[in-house]
Scaffold this motif. Structure first.
Motif, PDB file in Angstrom:
ATOM      1  N   LYS A 152       4.540  14.753 -10.970  1.00  0.00           N
ATOM      2  CA  LYS A 152       5.022  14.921 -12.343  1.00  0.00           C
ATOM      3  C   LYS A 152       3.935  15.489 -13.250  1.00  0.00           C
ATOM      4  O   LYS A 152       4.199  16.365 -14.084  1.00  0.00           O
ATOM      5  N   ALA A 153       2.714  14.986 -13.072  1.00  0.00           N
ATOM      6  CA  ALA A 153       1.606  15.454 -13.913  1.00  0.00           C
ATOM      7  C   ALA A 153       1.341  16.933 -13.688  1.00  0.00           C
ATOM      8  O   ALA A 153       1.171  17.704 -14.646  1.00  0.00           O
ATOM      9  N   LEU A 154       1.291  17.363 -12.430  1.00  0.00           N
ATOM     10  CA  LEU A 154       1.035  18.770 -12.128  1.00  0.00           C
ATOM     11  C   LEU A 154       2.162  19.664 -12.635  1.00  0.00           C
ATOM     12  O   LEU A 154       1.917  20.754 -13.173  1.00  0.00           O
ATOM     13  N   TYR A 155       3.383  19.218 -12.474  1.00  0.00           N
ATOM     14  CA  TYR A 155       4.520  20.008 -12.963  1.00  0.00           C
ATOM     15  C   TYR A 155       4.433  20.209 -14.472  1.00  0.00           C
ATOM     16  O   TYR A 155       4.619  21.323 -14.979  1.00  0.00           O
ATOM     17  N   ASN A 156       4.134  19.144 -15.193  1.00  0.00           N
ATOM     18  CA  ASN A 156       4.090  19.224 -16.654  1.00  0.00           C
ATOM     19  C   ASN A 156       2.857  19.959 -17.170  1.00  0.00           C
ATOM     20  O   ASN A 156       2.794  20.292 -18.356  1.00  0.00           O
ATOM     21  N   CYS A 157       1.869  20.191 -16.294  1.00  0.00           N
ATOM     22  CA  CYS A 157       0.713  20.992 -16.705  1.00  0.00           C
ATOM     23  C   CYS A 157       1.061  22.462 -16.868  1.00  0.00           C
ATOM     24  O   CYS A 157       0.357  23.194 -17.574  1.00  0.00           O
ATOM     25  N   PHE A 158       2.137  22.926 -16.209  1.00  0.00           N
ATOM     26  CA  PHE A 158       2.464  24.348 -16.196  1.00  0.00           C
ATOM     27  C   PHE A 158       3.770  24.681 -16.907  1.00  0.00           C
ATOM     28  O   PHE A 158       4.196  25.831 -16.909  1.00  0.00           O
ATOM     29  N   VAL A 159       4.390  23.689 -17.506  1.00  0.00           N
ATOM     30  CA  VAL A 159       5.664  23.900 -18.188  1.00  0.00           C
ATOM     31  C   VAL A 159       5.494  23.597 -19.672  1.00  0.00           C
ATOM     32  O   VAL A 159       4.951  22.550 -20.037  1.00  0.00           O
ATOM     33  N   PHE A 162       0.827  -1.206   0.000  1.00  0.00           N
ATOM     34  CA  PHE A 162       0.000   0.000   0.000  1.00  0.00           C
ATOM     35  C   PHE A 162       0.859   1.253   0.000  1.00  0.00           C
ATOM     36  O   PHE A 162       0.613   2.195  -0.775  1.00  0.00           O
ATOM     37  N   LEU A 163       1.883   1.300   0.861  1.00  0.00           N
ATOM     38  CA  LEU A 163       2.755   2.475   0.928  1.00  0.00           C
ATOM     39  C   LEU A 163       3.525   2.662  -0.372  1.00  0.00           C
ATOM     40  O   LEU A 163       3.740   3.795  -0.823  1.00  0.00           O
ATOM     41  N   SER A 164       3.925   1.561  -0.985  1.00  0.00           N
ATOM     42  CA  SER A 164       4.619   1.642  -2.267  1.00  0.00           C
ATOM     43  C   SER A 164       3.707   2.210  -3.349  1.00  0.00           C
ATOM     44  O   SER A 164       4.115   3.079  -4.136  1.00  0.00           O
ATOM     45  N   SER A 165       2.448   1.740  -3.378  1.00  0.00           N
ATOM     46  CA  SER A 165       1.486   2.256  -4.360  1.00  0.00           C
ATOM     47  C   SER A 165       1.175   3.725  -4.103  1.00  0.00           C
ATOM     48  O   SER A 165       1.058   4.514  -5.049  1.00  0.00           O
ATOM     49  N   LEU A 166       1.060   4.093  -2.832  1.00  0.00           N
ATOM     50  CA  LEU A 166       0.788   5.491  -2.483  1.00  0.00           C
ATOM     51  C   LEU A 166       1.938   6.397  -2.915  1.00  0.00           C
ATOM     52  O   LEU A 166       1.720   7.481  -3.467  1.00  0.00           O
ATOM     53  N   GLY A 167       3.162   5.942  -2.673  1.00  0.00           N
ATOM     54  CA  GLY A 167       4.318   6.723  -3.102  1.00  0.00           C
ATOM     55  C   GLY A 167       4.394   6.842  -4.615  1.00  0.00           C
ATOM     56  O   GLY A 167       4.701   7.914  -5.155  1.00  0.00           O
ATOM     57  N   ASP A 168       4.104   5.743  -5.312  1.00  0.00           N
ATOM     58  CA  ASP A 168       4.111   5.757  -6.774  1.00  0.00           C
ATOM     59  C   ASP A 168       3.065   6.722  -7.312  1.00  0.00           C
ATOM     60  O   ASP A 168       3.322   7.486  -8.257  1.00  0.00           O
ATOM     61  N   PHE A 169       1.876   6.714  -6.712  1.00  0.00           N
ATOM     62  CA  PHE A 169       0.811   7.624  -7.136  1.00  0.00           C
ATOM     63  C   PHE A 169       1.188   9.077  -6.852  1.00  0.00           C
ATOM     64  O   PHE A 169       0.921   9.964  -7.673  1.00  0.00           O
ATOM     65  N   THR A 170       1.810   9.330  -5.702  1.00  0.00           N
ATOM     66  CA  THR A 170       2.217  10.689  -5.356  1.00  0.00           C
ATOM     67  C   THR A 170       3.239  11.221  -6.350  1.00  0.00           C
ATOM     68  O   THR A 170       3.167  12.380  -6.785  1.00  0.00           O
ATOM     69  N   ILE A 171       4.183  10.395  -6.727  1.00  0.00           N
ATOM     70  CA  ILE A 171       5.187  10.800  -7.725  1.00  0.00           C
ATOM     71  C   ILE A 171       4.510  11.092  -9.057  1.00  0.00           C
ATOM     72  O   ILE A 171       4.831  12.079  -9.737  1.00  0.00           O
ATOM     73  N   PHE A 172       3.555  10.247  -9.450  1.00  0.00           N
ATOM     74  CA  PHE A 172       2.853  10.443 -10.715  1.00  0.00           C
ATOM     75  C   PHE A 172       2.090  11.767 -10.700  1.00  0.00           C
ATOM     76  O   PHE A 172       2.147  12.534 -11.672  1.00  0.00           O
ATOM     77  N   VAL A 173       1.376  12.061  -9.612  1.00  0.00           N
ATOM     78  CA  VAL A 173       0.611  13.306  -9.505  1.00  0.00           C
ATOM     79  C   VAL A 173       1.535  14.513  -9.553  1.00  0.00           C
ATOM     80  O   VAL A 173       1.250  15.518 -10.217  1.00  0.00           O
ATOM     81  N   ILE A 203     -10.012  14.668 -10.433  1.00  0.00           N
ATOM     82  CA  ILE A 203      -9.964  13.277  -9.958  1.00  0.00           C
ATOM     83  C   ILE A 203     -10.186  12.300 -11.107  1.00  0.00           C
ATOM     84  O   ILE A 203      -9.445  11.320 -11.269  1.00  0.00           O
ATOM     85  N   ILE A 204     -11.207  12.555 -11.905  1.00  0.00           N
ATOM     86  CA  ILE A 204     -11.536  11.651 -13.012  1.00  0.00           C
ATOM     87  C   ILE A 204     -10.375  11.546 -13.996  1.00  0.00           C
ATOM     88  O   ILE A 204      -9.963  10.447 -14.395  1.00  0.00           O
ATOM     89  N   SER A 205      -9.828  12.698 -14.389  1.00  0.00           N
ATOM     90  CA  SER A 205      -8.734  12.705 -15.352  1.00  0.00           C
ATOM     91  C   SER A 205      -7.484  12.055 -14.774  1.00  0.00           C
ATOM     92  O   SER A 205      -6.806  11.272 -15.451  1.00  0.00           O
ATOM     93  N   MET A 206      -7.187  12.376 -13.511  1.00  0.00           N
ATOM     94  CA  MET A 206      -5.979  11.832 -12.898  1.00  0.00           C
ATOM     95  C   MET A 206      -6.058  10.319 -12.731  1.00  0.00           C
ATOM     96  O   MET A 206      -5.104   9.590 -13.055  1.00  0.00           O
ATOM     97  N   MET A 207      -7.185   9.819 -12.247  1.00  0.00           N
ATOM     98  CA  MET A 207      -7.311   8.379 -12.037  1.00  0.00           C
ATOM     99  C   MET A 207      -7.346   7.634 -13.371  1.00  0.00           C
ATOM    100  O   MET A 207      -6.802   6.530 -13.494  1.00  0.00           O
ATOM    101  N   GLY A 208      -7.982   8.216 -14.371  1.00  0.00           N
ATOM    102  CA  GLY A 208      -7.985   7.582 -15.682  1.00  0.00           C
ATOM    103  C   GLY A 208      -6.586   7.501 -16.265  1.00  0.00           C
ATOM    104  O   GLY A 208      -6.158   6.453 -16.782  1.00  0.00           O
ATOM    105  N   CYS A 209      -5.839   8.608 -16.185  1.00  0.00           N
ATOM    106  CA  CYS A 209      -4.477   8.627 -16.725  1.00  0.00           C
ATOM    107  C   CYS A 209      -3.549   7.718 -15.919  1.00  0.00           C
ATOM    108  O   CYS A 209      -2.739   6.981 -16.501  1.00  0.00           O
ATOM    109  N   TYR A 210      -3.658   7.775 -14.587  1.00  0.00           N
ATOM    110  CA  TYR A 210      -2.752   6.974 -13.749  1.00  0.00           C
ATOM    111  C   TYR A 210      -2.947   5.486 -13.972  1.00  0.00           C
ATOM    112  O   TYR A 210      -1.978   4.741 -14.183  1.00  0.00           O
ATOM    113  N   ASN A 211      -4.191   5.039 -13.917  1.00  0.00           N
ATOM    114  CA  ASN A 211      -4.441   3.609 -14.081  1.00  0.00           C
ATOM    115  C   ASN A 211      -4.095   3.131 -15.482  1.00  0.00           C
ATOM    116  O   ASN A 211      -3.603   2.000 -15.653  1.00  0.00           O
TER     117      ASN A 211
END
Length: 263
Positions: free
Chosen positions: A33-40, A20-31, A215-223
């Protein structure tokens, strides 16, 4: 023997916790990166407008029908419940508050999650298992900028517009039932609706819609991005995207309601 028992117990307890902690960390890293690339830059405006069309225009019939019948049902149920208290006059107010604060954003979010969240996960998941995402990297194209950022921007911007349209249609559904079935005076019903119209109710619904779109976009893209295992993996990613989006929508619906209306 007791030591062996505790070792097995801790192993059984620790394995899912570490996963669970590994998945949470992986999701946090993905979010992140996604937020950073939204503004660059670079920004892919063509892909953004394509997502606006897919999420917004093509979802209008679903959102419109859902909001219309939700408003009509609320009017009927309110009349049925309030008749015993001689309080039929508050039906317009109840429809207004129910639709703008809760029904339009939540039902629209769930409908869009089922339609768009699944489509995003399936499309990106197929690109992952067929190595098209690896090909983008080979061509020096950032997958987060090309695949994730346009979908996130479109979801956050378009869903509040859909919910605002759903508000109007839902209130109209309550008006149709109230006037044409329950026999209320049309002018009085409209006057009561405008008198009880509160900006905070509309704003809270639109804020919810923006969060739900993210939420919808993030979960769709992440999964979709993390899918593996061929066609079966894509199917699993699609299911996870819809289920996780729906659960998070309900959770954040409560949290945002608490933020706006708690005393």
């Amino acid at each position: 023997m007791i030591t062996h028992f505790f070792e097995n117990f801790l192993r059984a307890l620790g394995r899912p916790l570490v996963k669970f902690l590994s998945s949470l960390g992986d999701f946090t890293i993905f979010v992140t990166k996604a937020l950073y690339n939204c503004f660059v830059p670079p920004f892919y405006f063509k892909l953004f407008f394509k997502q606006v069309l897919d999420i917004g225009f093509y979802s209008l019939p679903v959102v419109g029908l859902t909001s219309l019948f939700a408003g009509m049902v609320i009017a009927l149920q309110t009349y049925s419940g309030f008749t015993g208290f001689k309080a039929e006059g508050v039906i317009a107010s109840v429809v207004l508050i129910s639709v703008t604060r809760e029904l339009a954003p939540v039902l629209s979010g769930l409908m869009v999650a089922g339609r768009i969240g699944a489509a995003m996960a399936a499309e990106i998941g197929t690109m992952r298992v067929t190595e098209q995402i690896d090909a983008l990297v080979t061509l020096s194209t950032n997958p987060f900028k090309y695949l994730v950022a346009p979908r996130l921007w479109a979801g956050v911007i378009v869903l509040p517009i859909l919910v605002f349209i759903g508000d109007i249609i839902g209130i109209f559904g309550g008006y149709v039932v109230g006037v044409h079935k329950l026999g209320f005076n049309a002018a009085n019903y409209i006057t009561a609706t405008f008198q009880d119209l509160q900006l905070i109710g509309i704003i809270s619904g639109l804020v919810k819609a923006g969060v739900f779109g993210f939420i919808i976009s993030m979960m769709g893209c992440y999964n979709g991005y993390k899918s593996k295992g061929g066609a079966q993996g894509v199917g699993t990613a699609t299911t996870n995207a819809v289920v996780s989006s729906s659960i998070l929508i309900l959770i954040f619906n409560y949290l945002i309601t608490e933020m706006f209306f708690s005393r």
